[in-house]
Design a protein around this motif. Structure first.
Motif, PDB file in Angstrom:
ATOM      1  N   GLY A  53      -3.796  70.323   5.294  1.00 57.49           N
ATOM      2  CA  GLY A  53      -3.113  69.601   4.232  1.00 57.49           C
ATOM      3  C   GLY A  53      -3.113  68.102   4.477  1.00 57.49           C
ATOM      4  N   ARG A  54      -2.878  67.711   5.729  1.00 59.58           N
ATOM      5  CA  ARG A  54      -2.903  66.281   6.062  1.00 59.58           C
ATOM      6  C   ARG A  54      -4.322  65.733   5.964  1.00 59.58           C
ATOM      7  NH1 ARG A  54       0.750  68.331   9.932  1.00 59.58           N
ATOM      8  NH2 ARG A  54      -0.912  68.472  11.506  1.00 59.58           N
ATOM      9  N   LEU A  55      -5.295  66.519   6.389  1.00 59.60           N
ATOM     10  CA  LEU A  55      -6.683  66.073   6.396  1.00 59.60           C
ATOM     11  C   LEU A  55      -7.204  65.846   4.978  1.00 59.60           C
ATOM     12  CD1 LEU A  55      -9.378  67.636   8.721  1.00 59.60           C
ATOM     13  CD2 LEU A  55      -9.934  66.864   6.443  1.00 59.60           C
ATOM     14  N   LEU A  56      -6.802  66.695   4.039  1.00 54.49           N
ATOM     15  CA  LEU A  56      -7.319  66.617   2.671  1.00 54.49           C
ATOM     16  C   LEU A  56      -6.409  65.837   1.732  1.00 54.49           C
ATOM     17  CD1 LEU A  56      -8.734  70.231   2.158  1.00 54.49           C
ATOM     18  CD2 LEU A  56      -9.944  68.164   2.865  1.00 54.49           C
ATOM     19  N   ALA A  58      -7.783  61.880  -5.524  1.00 55.56           N
ATOM     20  CA  ALA A  58      -8.023  63.227  -6.046  1.00 55.56           C
ATOM     21  C   ALA A  58      -6.727  64.030  -5.971  1.00 55.56           C
ATOM     22  CB  ALA A  58      -9.118  63.915  -5.232  1.00 55.56           C
ATOM     23  N   PRO A  59      -5.922  64.017  -7.036  1.00 57.65           N
ATOM     24  CA  PRO A  59      -4.627  64.700  -6.989  1.00 57.65           C
ATOM     25  C   PRO A  59      -4.720  66.214  -6.943  1.00 57.65           C
ATOM     26  CG  PRO A  59      -5.058  63.871  -9.188  1.00 57.65           C
ATOM     27  CD  PRO A  59      -6.148  63.327  -8.315  1.00 57.65           C
ATOM     28  N   ARG A  60      -5.913  66.779  -7.232  1.00 49.78           N
ATOM     29  CA  ARG A  60      -6.005  68.249  -7.250  1.00 49.78           C
ATOM     30  C   ARG A  60      -7.223  68.741  -6.479  1.00 49.78           C
ATOM     31  NH1 ARG A  60      -3.999  72.740  -9.262  1.00 49.78           N
ATOM     32  NH2 ARG A  60      -5.377  74.463  -9.790  1.00 49.78           N
ATOM     33  N   ARG A  75      -4.031  72.493  -4.370  1.00 54.80           N
ATOM     34  CA  ARG A  75      -3.107  71.395  -4.081  1.00 54.80           C
ATOM     35  C   ARG A  75      -2.954  70.542  -5.316  1.00 54.80           C
ATOM     36  NH1 ARG A  75      -5.422  66.400  -1.551  1.00 54.80           N
ATOM     37  NH2 ARG A  75      -5.405  65.899  -3.757  1.00 54.80           N
ATOM     38  N   THR A  76      -1.718  70.324  -5.728  1.00 57.66           N
ATOM     39  CA  THR A  76      -1.416  69.384  -6.790  1.00 57.66           C
ATOM     40  C   THR A  76      -0.503  68.332  -6.207  1.00 57.66           C
ATOM     41  OG1 THR A  76      -1.597  71.124  -8.469  1.00 57.66           O
ATOM     42  CG2 THR A  76      -0.472  69.096  -9.107  1.00 57.66           C
ATOM     43  N   ASP A  77      -0.940  67.060  -6.323  1.00 54.85           N
ATOM     44  CA  ASP A  77      -0.281  65.977  -5.608  1.00 54.85           C
ATOM     45  C   ASP A  77      -0.335  66.315  -4.110  1.00 54.85           C
ATOM     46  OD1 ASP A  77       0.178  64.525  -7.955  1.00 54.85           O
ATOM     47  OD2 ASP A  77       1.998  65.661  -8.370  1.00 54.85           O
TER      48      ASP A  77
END
Length: 216
Positions: free
Chosen positions: A17-20, A25-27, A106-108
């Protein structure tokens, strides 16, 4: 007996999650994968035009060997991530329990994950491992896919069910076809490629949770 859990995980809670994380790119939406090795290889769609900045930031991370573009469309790119997951990786914890990642997006900076575990014991082991590694998450839903009465969505996420129901209502599966993925995408507010992927995932999930519900 298998069990499906829907989780919400803040991006800062786990390595991937931290890496991406990306402001451009919010999604991000993962491809459905079944772990086949000890080292999980994430495959995901990036919905953005700003791919160069995203690629540079991800590849600069010391855990990343290579970020590999697999398929490219306007505003949408499919990547595979060759990386050293590490022992405290959320995906590594899922792999250790023979879990199947049915959906992840992932959104936001909040990740929605849908995961099938082969048993309640495997789910408990995953929860213990996540707690030991300091990964906090909230459970949105937990159900047994072999008991339809407990869940009328049969494992479908809300967006998968919305896309599938709209496709059927508009005649996408009629002969001849009465609507295109471009038109469906305009109604759903997503690209035509995203419509195709969402329908594919919805069908796989629906069949898996209705026709393929044995332990095998």
């Amino acid at each position: 007996m298998s069990v499906i859990i829907e989780l919400q995980v803040p991006g800062e809670e786990f390595t991937l999650g931290r890496l991406l994380r990306s402001e451009e790119a919010p999604r991000i939406e993962f491809e459905t994968t079944v772990p086949t090795s000890e080292e999980p290889v994430p495959v995901f769609w990036l919905e953005s035009e700003a791919t160069a900045a995203f690629e540079a930031r991800v590849e600069a991370h010391n855990a990343v060997e290579q970020l590999i573009p697999i398929d490219e469309f306007p505003n949408r790119t499919l990547y595979a991530l060759d990386w050293n997951a590490g022992e405290n990786c959320l995906l590594a914890s899922l792999t250790a329990q023979d879990a199947q990642l049915l959906a992840a997006a992932r959104t936001d900076d909040v990740w929605d994950l849908e995961v099938r575990f082969p048993s309640h014991d495997a789910l408990s082991a995953f929860e213990s491992d996540a707690e030991a590694n300091g990964i906090a998450f909230s459970v949105q839903r937990l159900y047994n896919p072999t008991s339809p009465d407990d869940n009328q969505s049969y494992g479908l996420t809300d967006v998968q069910r919305e896309a599938l129901e709209l496709a059927i209502a508009r005649g996408y599966y009629a002969i001849p076809r009465e609507v295109t993925t471009i038109e469906l995408g305009e109604e759903l507010g997503i690209s035509d490629q995203a419509v195709t992927e969402r329908l594919r995932r919805a069908i796989v999930t629906l069949v898996s949770n209705t026709l393929m519900t044995t332990d095998e």
